[in-house]
Write an enzyme that holds these catalytic residues in place. Structure first.
Site, short mmCIF file in Angstrom:
data_model
loop_
_atom_site.label_atom_id
_atom_site.label_comp_id
_atom_site.label_asym_id
_atom_site.label_seq_id
_atom_site.Cartn_x
_atom_site.Cartn_y
_atom_site.Cartn_z
N TYR A 31 72.83 32.62 -37.98
CA TYR A 31 72.28 31.63 -37.06
C TYR A 31 73.07 31.60 -35.77
CZ TYR A 31 76.12 28.37 -38.11
OH TYR A 31 77.34 27.78 -38.20
N ARG A 50 76.30 37.88 -29.92
CA ARG A 50 76.93 37.57 -31.21
C ARG A 50 75.91 37.61 -32.34
NH1 ARG A 50 80.19 32.02 -31.82
NH2 ARG A 50 78.08 31.19 -31.79
N ARG A 98 63.01 37.57 -55.99
CA ARG A 98 64.45 37.30 -56.10
C ARG A 98 65.19 38.40 -56.86
NH1 ARG A 98 68.52 35.42 -58.99
NH2 ARG A 98 70.10 34.14 -57.92
N HIS A 100 69.28 40.50 -56.27
CA HIS A 100 70.43 40.48 -55.37
C HIS A 100 70.44 41.56 -54.28
CE1 HIS A 100 71.68 37.60 -58.34
NE2 HIS A 100 72.75 37.29 -57.63
N LYS A 147 78.43 34.91 -38.34
CA LYS A 147 77.92 33.53 -38.27
C LYS A 147 76.78 33.39 -39.27
CE LYS A 147 76.98 29.94 -34.82
NZ LYS A 147 77.92 28.93 -35.33
N GLU A 180 90.51 27.45 -38.41
CA GLU A 180 89.58 26.85 -37.45
C GLU A 180 88.97 25.60 -38.07
OE1 GLU A 180 86.05 29.26 -36.71
OE2 GLU A 180 86.16 30.05 -38.76
N1 PLP Z 1 83.90 28.06 -35.85
C1 PLP Z 1 82.90 27.78 -36.71
C2 PLP Z 1 83.14 27.89 -38.17
C3 PLP Z 1 81.65 27.35 -36.22
O1 PLP Z 1 80.66 27.08 -37.06
C4 PLP Z 1 81.46 27.23 -34.81
C5 PLP Z 1 80.18 26.78 -34.26
O2 PLP Z 1 79.31 26.31 -34.91
C6 PLP Z 1 82.53 27.52 -33.96
C7 PLP Z 1 83.73 27.95 -34.52
C8 PLP Z 1 82.39 27.40 -32.46
O3 PLP Z 1 81.59 28.43 -31.96
P1 PLP Z 1 80.73 28.24 -30.61
O4 PLP Z 1 81.72 27.91 -29.54
O5 PLP Z 1 80.08 29.55 -30.41
O6 PLP Z 1 79.77 27.13 -30.86
#
Ligand code: PLP
Length: 284
Positions: A31, A50, A98, A100, A147, A180
């Site tokens: 996403y 990204r 379904r 894997h 992501k 983070e």
């Molecule tokens: N880290 C994580 C785990 C995130 O889910 C996000 C954004 O949703 C970020 C960092 C920040 O990323 P961005 O600046 O691209 O929104």
């Protein structure tokens, strides 16, 4: 409200995906969340790049060109009359029986886009006061650079924050280093005024806002050191803040029970927040 679902704009209440969508069954999807500012998409090019990387890492086919996706994002924003807020884009491996392994047949990826308004005054208010964060053990998989929609540890961390009356949770690895936030990148300013944030090569998502703020700090002549920092360092920092497309630069005034600086948002965070749009790309 209107959502885009696999080629159609449908009323939000009727926006549905199939029960055998692999995103639903396996979190097999990725996403992006893009900020909408004054009706424009912020950093669309970087978000699309990204997304392309995330898809490639998971070997999910690009559902359409970046240009066509950009059109869908804009159209969804327009149909929802969003001036300020966010647009959410999700691509999953699609619908298949379904099992894997990746489906053998050429299954089209499933694409969903939603948009919603966020009151900019609310975010500004948070930024004025600063937010609290809690720390939680890092318990995610080691491909958080993708992501992906596999966000259960992030959900649990964020709920733990809410339960503790805080706004965000910082993951901390077994060596005591902050990785983070649940949906943000983490930063501190040390007692010498140096900006410190973890390198994005491994263990974190390379935030788009992080990239913009790194550029911005360099331009403003703020010394920036990309290295991991510990919770102990963060507790003694002069300033702390988080970055994301929805929070922009959000000052942190408390980490667990430690008050950061004088308990008020720091000046570097404030400056970077104020200057953010000078370095971001605002697409028409
Ligand atoms: N880290 C994580 C785990 C995130 O889910 C996000 C954004 O949703 C970020 C960092 C920040 O990323 P961005 O600046 O691209 O929104």
């Amino acid at each position: 409200r209107i959502a885009y679902v696999n080629g159609r704009y449908v009323p939000h209440a009727y926006a549905q995906v199939h029960v055998e969508d692999r995103g639903y069954q396996f979190s097999d999807g990725v996403y992006e969340v893009c900020e909408v500012h004054d009706g424009h998409l912020v950093d669309e090019t970087r978000h699309m790049a990204r997304l392309g990387r995330s898809l490639k890492e998971l070997r999910i086919r690009e559902p359409m060109s970046a240009k066509a996706l950009g059109h869908v994002l804009r159209e969804t924003v327009r149909r929802n009359r969003v001036r300020n807020g966010l647009v959410y884009l999700q691509v999953t491996r699609g619908v298949a029986k379904r099992d894997h392994p990746f489906p053998k047949d050429d299954v089209p990826p499933a694409v969903v886009v939603t948009a919603r308004a966020i009151d900019p005054k609310k975010s500004a208010k948070s930024a004025e006061n600063g937010i609290s964060v809690i720390t939680v053990p890092e318990n995610r998989w080691d491909r958080v650079d993708i992501k992906s929609v596999s966000l259960l540890p992030n959900v649990l961390a964020r709920q733990a924050a809410e339960d503790a009356g805080a706004s965000e949770a910082w993951f901390v690895d077994t060596d005591g280093y902050v990785t983070e936030g649940s949906a943000t990148n983490a930063w501190i300013v040390d007692q010498d005024g140096r900006l410190i944030t973890r390198p994005a090569e491994f263990g974190i998502l390379r935030g788009i806002t992080r990239t913009v703020v790194v550029d911005l700090a360099a331009r403003e002549g703020v010394e920036i050191v990309e290295r991991p920092f510990t919770v102990e360092e963060a507790r003694k920092a002069r300033e702390a803040f988080v970055t994301s497309a929805t929070k922009l630069v959000m000052p942190v005034v408390k980490i667990d029970d430690a008050v950061i600086g004088n308990g008020k948002p720091g000046s570097i965070a404030g400056k970077l927040r104020e200057l953010f749009y000078t370095q971001a790309e605002i697409a028409p």
